[in-house]
Structures are given as C-alpha cells and as structure tokens.
Design an enzyme around this catalytic site. Structure first.
Site, mmCIF file in Angstrom:
data_model
loop_
_atom_site.group_PDB
_atom_site.id
_atom_site.type_symbol
_atom_site.label_atom_id
_atom_site.label_comp_id
_atom_site.label_asym_id
_atom_site.label_seq_id
_atom_site.Cartn_x
_atom_site.Cartn_y
_atom_site.Cartn_z
ATOM 1 N N ASP A 71 0.828 -1.260 0.068
ATOM 2 C CA ASP A 71 0.030 0.071 -0.207
ATOM 3 C C ASP A 71 0.783 1.325 -0.181
ATOM 4 O O ASP A 71 1.905 1.137 0.826
ATOM 5 C CB ASP A 71 -0.991 -0.077 1.268
ATOM 6 C CG ASP A 71 -1.572 1.355 1.370
ATOM 7 O OD1 ASP A 71 -2.928 1.174 0.521
ATOM 8 O OD2 ASP A 71 -1.549 2.004 2.163
ATOM 9 N N GLU B 169 1.574 -0.753 -5.000
ATOM 10 C CA GLU B 169 0.344 0.507 -5.482
ATOM 11 C C GLU B 169 1.060 1.812 -5.581
ATOM 12 O O GLU B 169 1.726 2.270 -4.352
ATOM 13 C CB GLU B 169 -0.685 0.709 -4.317
ATOM 14 C CG GLU B 169 -1.712 1.663 -4.581
ATOM 15 C CD GLU B 169 -2.238 2.333 -3.542
ATOM 16 O OE1 GLU B 169 -3.459 2.765 -3.710
ATOM 17 O OE2 GLU B 169 -1.542 2.729 -2.522
HETATM 18 C C1 NOJ Z 1 -4.122 3.559 -0.621
HETATM 19 C C2 NOJ Z 1 -5.073 2.635 -0.389
HETATM 20 O O1 NOJ Z 1 -5.491 2.055 -1.215
HETATM 21 C C3 NOJ Z 1 -6.358 3.541 0.279
HETATM 22 O O2 NOJ Z 1 -7.682 2.992 0.263
HETATM 23 C C4 NOJ Z 1 -5.959 4.264 1.460
HETATM 24 O O3 NOJ Z 1 -7.062 5.304 1.976
HETATM 25 C C5 NOJ Z 1 -4.577 4.935 1.328
HETATM 26 N N1 NOJ Z 1 -3.517 3.964 0.866
HETATM 27 C C6 NOJ Z 1 -3.815 5.223 2.889
HETATM 28 O O4 NOJ Z 1 -3.400 3.973 3.419
#
Ligand code: NOJ
Length: 575
Positions: free
Chosen positions: A227, A296
C-alpha cells in the site's frame, strides 16, 4: 444506424506496424505473469455471520466461486486489527486479524482452502503508517523515547503550535503535520491524522516490518500488495515542497504542491528491493514458488518504472489514469504501447482495471465494460480485477452523508463529499436478487447495497444466456491457458480512419485478434487482408448485445463490427 466501410491502411504500412516497436516477445518467468489477479474488499465480499460486514469465513465460502470464474490468485484488502477509520488501512496490530473479520484460525482455513483450489493468496501490506491507536504510537504519545523514534516528529517552524515544520500536504487534502501539545512537537502523516507515518530511518522499524512480513509468510501467504508504496521515506531536511501549478488546485489540495520531498525517494526503492531479496531468499530456502511483491503507486511513469530496477513489480494504473470514456482508438493504442514499450525487456507486465479507490470500470466506461475486460485479459501480462467488476457492478452515487464511511469524503464535508467519496465503489457484492443482494442477512449493511441489485447480480448473470460475467469467465480461462496470450507476440494498430483498435497476439500459428469499434453509433467493416493473420477466423467472444448480428466464422477481408462492439476472433486451433 449506418454501416461505414472505410478504407484501410496500405499493406506496406500494415507490415511496418507489425514489425514496429509495439511488437514484443513476452516472457513468462513468474507465476503472476499469466495470472488473473482478483482484489477482494473483505468488508463487502460476503458476510457469513449476519453482522452486516463481510468476513474471512465469508470469503472462504466464496472461494469456489472465485475459482470457477477462472481466477487463480486473490489479494485481500487489509484484514488486520484496526479501528477501521480508513477501512482497515489504519492498522493497530500488523500480525493480528481484526475481530470483525474473524480470527487467525479463520485466516489459516482460508489459506488452506484457497491453496487446495489452486488459488494464491496475497495480502495487502500497509508499511507507510500505522493507526494512531497502535500501541507504538500510543507509547510515543506518552513520551516513550523508543517508540517516539518509530514515527516522524519535528518542531514547528516557529517552535509553536501554530506553524507546522514545513508546507507538506497530506493526500487527504489536509496539512501533513499534527501538533501534540503534551510533546510540543508535530508528527507527520501523509494520509489521515489517524495514520502517523512510520520512520524507516530507524532500523528497529525496518526490522519490525520485516518480522511482520515473515509472520504472514509463515502462515503460507503467496505475497504482498504494498500500500502507498511511494511515501515511505521523506526528505530528512524537511524542505518545503514547490508549487505544482496544477490547474484548478487550491492551496489545501494535495495536488497544489509537487511532492518531490515526500514521494518516490531513492531509499524507498532500496527498501522494497531489499524486501524482494528477502522474499526470494525465504522462498528459495523452502523450495517454494516465488512470492509476489506488487506496488500500489500513482507516481509518474518514470518513477513507476523505477521499481523494475529493483526487481519489484509496480501496478500499471494507466487504464485508470490515462484513458477515459472519450478516449479514441489511437489514445488507447498509445497508452498501451507507452506501457509495453517502457517495461524493461523480459519483466512482468500487468493491467489494472479498477480498485477500491477509483470509480468502477463499468461506471468509467459506460457500455464498454466488456471491451475493458478484453483488453486486460488479451494484453500481455497479469490481468487485475476488482471484485464485482466481473459482473459489471456500478458505483452507487446516491450514498447519503449519514451513510458515508470514507474518511477522505468525511474530511471534504457534507457539501463536497459526493464528488470525492470512495464509498460508491465499495458497496456490498451483489450475489443475488435476495435481501441485501444475498450479501448479508443483517437488517442493515455497513454500506448500503446498491439498489440496482434486483436486476444486476451474479445469479441473474449466471442464468442468463449472455452476460458480463459469462464473458469474463471465458476471457479469464483464455488468458490463463492460451499459449498465444501467455507467451505470444503483441502488435496493435488502428484501422478505419482511427476508429477501430486492433490487437494481435500470436505464437506458433495460434492467433488471438481483438477488435474494438470506438464509434458509438456506427457499425463498421474491417479489412485485415494485409495483416499476418489466418484467412478465416472463429468468433470467440463478443461484447454484450453484439453477438446476435455476427457469424461464427469470418474472412479477414471482411469483418463486421457492430457499433461500440469489442470482438475476439481466434485461429481455428484455439478452442
Ligand atoms: C491506499 C489505499 O488503497 C487507500 O484506500 C488508503 O486510503 C490509503 N492507501 C492510505 O492507506
């Protein structure tokens, strides 16, 4: 409706196109390269205990469905202990399961069942921050020096409680610093105030997180989706970020500044490179399949590609960020080629259509869902699906302020939440026309079920002669089994004055041809006689509503393409 027979590019041009740089041999070194990778959003997948929230046992119950759909790997959005202020992306214990999802035992059962079915299980790992409720942060707030060092603290510019250490902004459109009066210092959070950033300059933090990775590897997981990858390290000198001059951005918005000191820093890549090596070592020692590590990142293409230098796979979000419903065939071709030509030779590829942070693919491309599914499954590399997209679920844009859960939306306030909220794409999975779409037996669900569930649901699509789901399933199997797609060459070009996109994948006399008509109201006839294709091809998949006007076999000189249609033809030796 009008049929336009349009002139074609010359044979020389066609040959050149096939030999051009958009043609590349694709290799399949890692298990994920020919995978259909499916994101499960646990809160919304299936509620097994009737509390209105999806859970691990619910996922386990639906694994057979996942398997039957042609999917061979899943990733679970966070399932760890959390106050759930950001849907679980605010973790208070990295090695515990959140009670709303079940227990560690439930998780072990899930992994066991998945593996029995031949499904890989990948976890969402959130290294950038913890919840403010994590015991580490709670101890830090009490002034415990060891745990204070786990986070990033700084004095205010004027050593007061009014002026933060610098101008940095959070991705949630608030200042990135929050003042703690008892400590007379500010802590950094690149997301919500409830998500303090960890300090990776502290070797103890690096070790804690590696131990967490090991904990889950020991439980048998097959890898991690990482993430918020770009935000791990920040500038040590805490320099102010420059203005971005992004059109329409206001001073409180993240996009107002250019995040050159808070994103994509070299030590971030190095950390993930070390994780890659660690996972490889772990798997090698035990003679296991390679473990996945996928990032991500919505960074620039240049920064996104940098992960490959460290042997780490970045998600390819270009179908989310670079094309819209008004993009042309040429825009699509350019976007696809941009990615394919940028990925280093021999490295894994992937195509993401959607996720829990972006409007659903069927909402972004009305009437063109099958086209998008076809692209993700036909192009070389891993196809990534967000749960519900396989049946064409759409955003529920009518969620009230009272029902709104997403912290990003709540920060925006009652008057502005609707445009920014991520709740519309997070509503419960629509399994059937039963109460709560068959998702839960509770009186109410954590987010309302989209009212369209009575007609739009899996059961209806399974029963229907033709449906998005049936198209998805056919494509998923083709993606995983067909040699022309697993290791075949790729070529793309446009015909019919740039209104048709043509994609050819082929290997050892096996050919898969995808044709997309970008005209919404005009059917077309495509002549591909100048291209290196079998003279006669067989219809394999047609976008919903177009099949009835099509013949089973076509002559490549004369391929009829209804308006808005996406069609897949194959050589006769492909079943
Ligand atoms: C990316 C995640 O996909 C999202 O849903 C989240 O709010 C942020 N990171 C913070 O962790």
């Amino acid at each position: 409706m009008q049929t336009a027979i349009m002139s074609l590019t010359t044979s020389l041009c066609a040959l050149l196109l096939l030999l051009s740089s958009s043609s590349a041999e694709i290799f399949n070194k890692s298990w994920w390269n020919s995978t259909v990778f499916y994101q499960v959003y646990p809160k919304s997948f299936y509620d097994s205990n009737g509390d209105g929230v999806g859970d691990l046992n619910g996922i386990t119950l639906k694994l057979q469905y996942v398997k039957n759909s042609g999917i061979n790997a899943i990733w679970l959005s966070p399932i760890f202990s959390s106050p759930m202020a950001d849907g679980g992306y605010d973790i208070s214990n990295f090695t515990e399961i959140a009670p709303i999802f079940g227990t560690l035992e439930d998780f072990e059962k899930l992994v066991m069942r998945a593996h029995k079915l031949g499904l890989k299980v990948v976890l969402d790992f959130v290294p950038n921050h913890t919840s403010d409720q994590h015991p580490w942060f709670q101890k830090a707030l009490q002034g415990d020096e060891k745990y204070k060092e786990y986070y990033i603290w700084a004095d205010g510019k004027n050593k007061d409680d009014k002026t933060p250490p610098n101008n940095w902004l959070s991705l949630f459109n608030i200042p990135a610093w929050t003042y703690v009066p008892s400590l007379k210092q500010w802590y950094l959070h690149q997301f919500g105030t409830i998500q303090p950033d960890l300090n990776y300059s502290n070797p103890e933090v690096v070790e804690e997180m590696r131990n967490a990775l090991k904990f889950w590897l020991d439980k048998g997981v097959d890898g991690f989706r990482v993430d918020s990858a770009p935000y791990i390290f920040e500038d040590k000198e805490l320099r102010d970020e420059p203005r971005s001059y992004a059109p329409d951005s206001t001073p409180d918005q993240y996009t107002y500044l250019e995040p050159i000191y808070t994103a994509d820093l070299k030590p971030t890549y190095e950390l993930f490179g070390s994780w890659r090596k660690y996972l490889d070592g772990y798997a090698d020692e035990r003679n296991l399949d390679q473990k996945m590590l996928v990032m991500e990142t919505y960074s620039s293409l240049e920064h996104t590609l940098e992960y490959y230098d460290y042997d780490v796979l970045p998600f390819n979000f270009l179908f989310i960020t670079n094309v819209t419903n008004s993009s042309t065939a040429t825009d699509f071709k350019n976007t696809i080629d941009l990615w394919i030509n940028s990925v280093p030779y021999g490295k894994s590829n992937n195509w993401v259509l959607g996720n829990h942070d972006r409007p659903r693919v069927a909402s972004r491309f009305p009437g063109r869902l099958d086209q998008m599914t076809m692209l993700s499954m036909i192009l070389p590399g891993m196809a990534v699906t967000y749960n519900g997209d396989e049946i064409g679920m759409v955003d529920d844009r009518n969620i009230s302020w009272a029902d709104t859960q997403d912290p990003l939306a709540r920060i925006a306030g009652k008057d502005h939440y609707a445009a920014i909220s991520r709740d519309p794409e997070r509503t419960p999975f629509q399994w059937s026309a039963e109460e709560n779409a068959g998702f839960s037996t509770a009186n109410s669900t954590w987010l309302p079920v989209n009212p369209n569930y009575k007609t739009l649901n899996l059961q209806a699509e399974e029963r229907s002669y033709q449906s998005h789901y049936k198209i998805y399933k056919t494509l998923a199997y083709l993606h995983r089994k067909e040699p022309a797609l697993i290791q075949g060459s790729y070529a793309s070009f446009t015909t019919n004055n740039g209104t048709v996109l043509d994609v050819i994948r082929s290997s050892d006399a096996r050919t898969v041809l995808l044709l997309i008509n970008f005209e919404d109201d005009i059917s077309q006839t495509v002549d591909l006689s100048d291209y290196n294709l079998p003279a006669i091809m067989k219809l394999k998949v047609a976008s919903l509503g177009s099949r009835s006007s099509l013949k089973e076999w076509v002559d490549k000189k004369n391929i009829y393409l209804p308006e808005k249609a996406a069609l897949i033809y194959t050589s006769f030796n492909i079943q």
